[in-house]
Design a protein around this motif. Structure first.
Motif, mmCIF file in Angstrom:
data_model
loop_
_atom_site.group_PDB
_atom_site.id
_atom_site.type_symbol
_atom_site.label_atom_id
_atom_site.label_comp_id
_atom_site.label_asym_id
_atom_site.label_seq_id
_atom_site.Cartn_x
_atom_site.Cartn_y
_atom_site.Cartn_z
ATOM 1 N N LEU A 83 0.812 -1.214 0.000
ATOM 2 C CA LEU A 83 0.000 0.000 0.000
ATOM 3 C C LEU A 83 0.850 1.270 0.000
ATOM 4 C CD1 LEU A 83 -2.814 -1.201 2.399
ATOM 5 C CD2 LEU A 83 -3.055 -0.638 -0.039
ATOM 6 N N GLN A 84 2.121 1.170 0.435
ATOM 7 C CA GLN A 84 3.055 2.292 0.377
ATOM 8 C C GLN A 84 3.868 2.277 -0.916
ATOM 9 O OE1 GLN A 84 5.567 2.326 3.874
ATOM 10 N NE2 GLN A 84 3.841 1.873 5.187
ATOM 11 N N ASP A 85 3.584 1.341 -1.804
ATOM 12 C CA ASP A 85 4.312 1.172 -3.067
ATOM 13 C C ASP A 85 5.786 0.864 -2.811
ATOM 14 O OD1 ASP A 85 4.499 0.918 -5.826
ATOM 15 O OD2 ASP A 85 4.756 3.062 -6.184
ATOM 16 N N ALA A 86 6.046 0.065 -1.798
ATOM 17 C CA ALA A 86 7.404 -0.350 -1.445
ATOM 18 C C ALA A 86 7.575 -1.820 -1.846
ATOM 19 C CB ALA A 86 7.649 -0.143 0.039
ATOM 20 N N ARG A 87 7.602 -2.044 -3.151
ATOM 21 C CA ARG A 87 7.614 -3.399 -3.710
ATOM 22 C C ARG A 87 8.795 -4.229 -3.216
ATOM 23 N NH1 ARG A 87 5.079 -5.472 -8.330
ATOM 24 N NH2 ARG A 87 4.448 -3.364 -8.851
ATOM 25 N N HIS A 137 -4.936 -4.805 -4.363
ATOM 26 C CA HIS A 137 -5.156 -3.481 -3.776
ATOM 27 C C HIS A 137 -5.437 -2.394 -4.810
ATOM 28 C CE1 HIS A 137 -4.524 -4.636 0.329
ATOM 29 N NE2 HIS A 137 -3.389 -5.225 0.029
ATOM 30 N N GLY A 138 -4.967 -2.566 -6.023
ATOM 31 C CA GLY A 138 -5.281 -1.651 -7.121
ATOM 32 C C GLY A 138 -5.070 -0.184 -6.810
ATOM 33 N N ASP A 139 -6.137 0.599 -6.940
ATOM 34 C CA ASP A 139 -6.071 2.053 -6.797
ATOM 35 C C ASP A 139 -5.843 2.532 -5.361
ATOM 36 O OD1 ASP A 139 -6.424 2.402 -9.486
ATOM 37 O OD2 ASP A 139 -8.579 2.736 -9.352
ATOM 38 N N ARG A 140 -5.880 1.645 -4.404
ATOM 39 C CA ARG A 140 -5.648 2.054 -3.017
ATOM 40 C C ARG A 140 -4.159 2.246 -2.724
ATOM 41 N NH1 ARG A 140 -8.550 -1.989 0.749
ATOM 42 N NH2 ARG A 140 -7.522 -3.422 -0.652
#
Length: 182
Positions: free
Chosen positions: A26-30, A62-65
């Motif tokens: 969710l933090q875009d920390a892949r 999670h998509g757009d979230r």
């Protein structure tokens, strides 16, 4: 790895680990999310590629979230404003290739200054940045649209500042390409 296999690996993770992984996603920390999945399950036979697949499925879930990392602006006004904030006099604008395991190849746009001498980050241009930028719609069919976007934005800024523009390898990703020299 099939979807059912990634689901199986996901279900094998303890609730606390799943919450941690989703927090990173969710933090875009892949990379952090992949590291946690891989470290937790590698003793059970999960490979790094498989861990990437599990995390990819969480991104889809999670998509757009997901709070995506903002893309750098490439409009002349924004780049000129960033360049005006550099310490020293801007003597050139340069585009250089870089890369990582998350984004692959991307281009960094730099302001080169003198007095004091230095490099100042203006923008990071990922493929996603290039194809989303309306001024670079023509780059959609290119092998490296990020290079086309960097070249276009860099040349426009250099012309605006009346300084040279340099891109040592505009057609092929090369993080060892020759750099600008005064």
């Amino acid at each position: 790895m099939t979807e059912s296999t990634t689901s199986t690996w996901w279900e094998l993770l303890p609730d606390g680990i799943r919450a941690e992984v989703d927090g990173y996603v969710l933090q875009d920390a892949r990379l952090q999310a992949v590291r946690i999945v891989w470290q937790t399950c590698r003793g059970r036979g999960l490979g790094l590629h498989d861990a990437e697949g599990v995390v990819h499925d969480r991104y889809l879930h999670h998509g757009d979230r997901i709070a995506r990392t903002p893309l750098s602006p490439l409009d002349l006004e924004s780049l000129a404003a960033r360049a005006s904030g550099c310490a020293g006099r801007v003597v050139a604008v340069e585009a250089v290739w870089d890369g990582d395991t998350v984004h692959g190849w991307f281009v960094i746009l730099l302001a080169i200054t003198s007095e004091p001498a230095g490099e100042h980050h203006l923008a990071t241009i990922y493929r996603e940045t290039a194809v989303r930028n309306p001024g670079e719609a023509r780059a959609r069919g290119l092998l490296h649209p990020e290079a086309a976007a960097a070249g276009s934005a860099g040349r426009a800024l250099a012309e605006h500042l009346a300084v040279p523009f340099h891109f040592g390898s505009p057609d092929t990703p090369d993080d060892g390409a020759p750099r600008w020299r005064p």
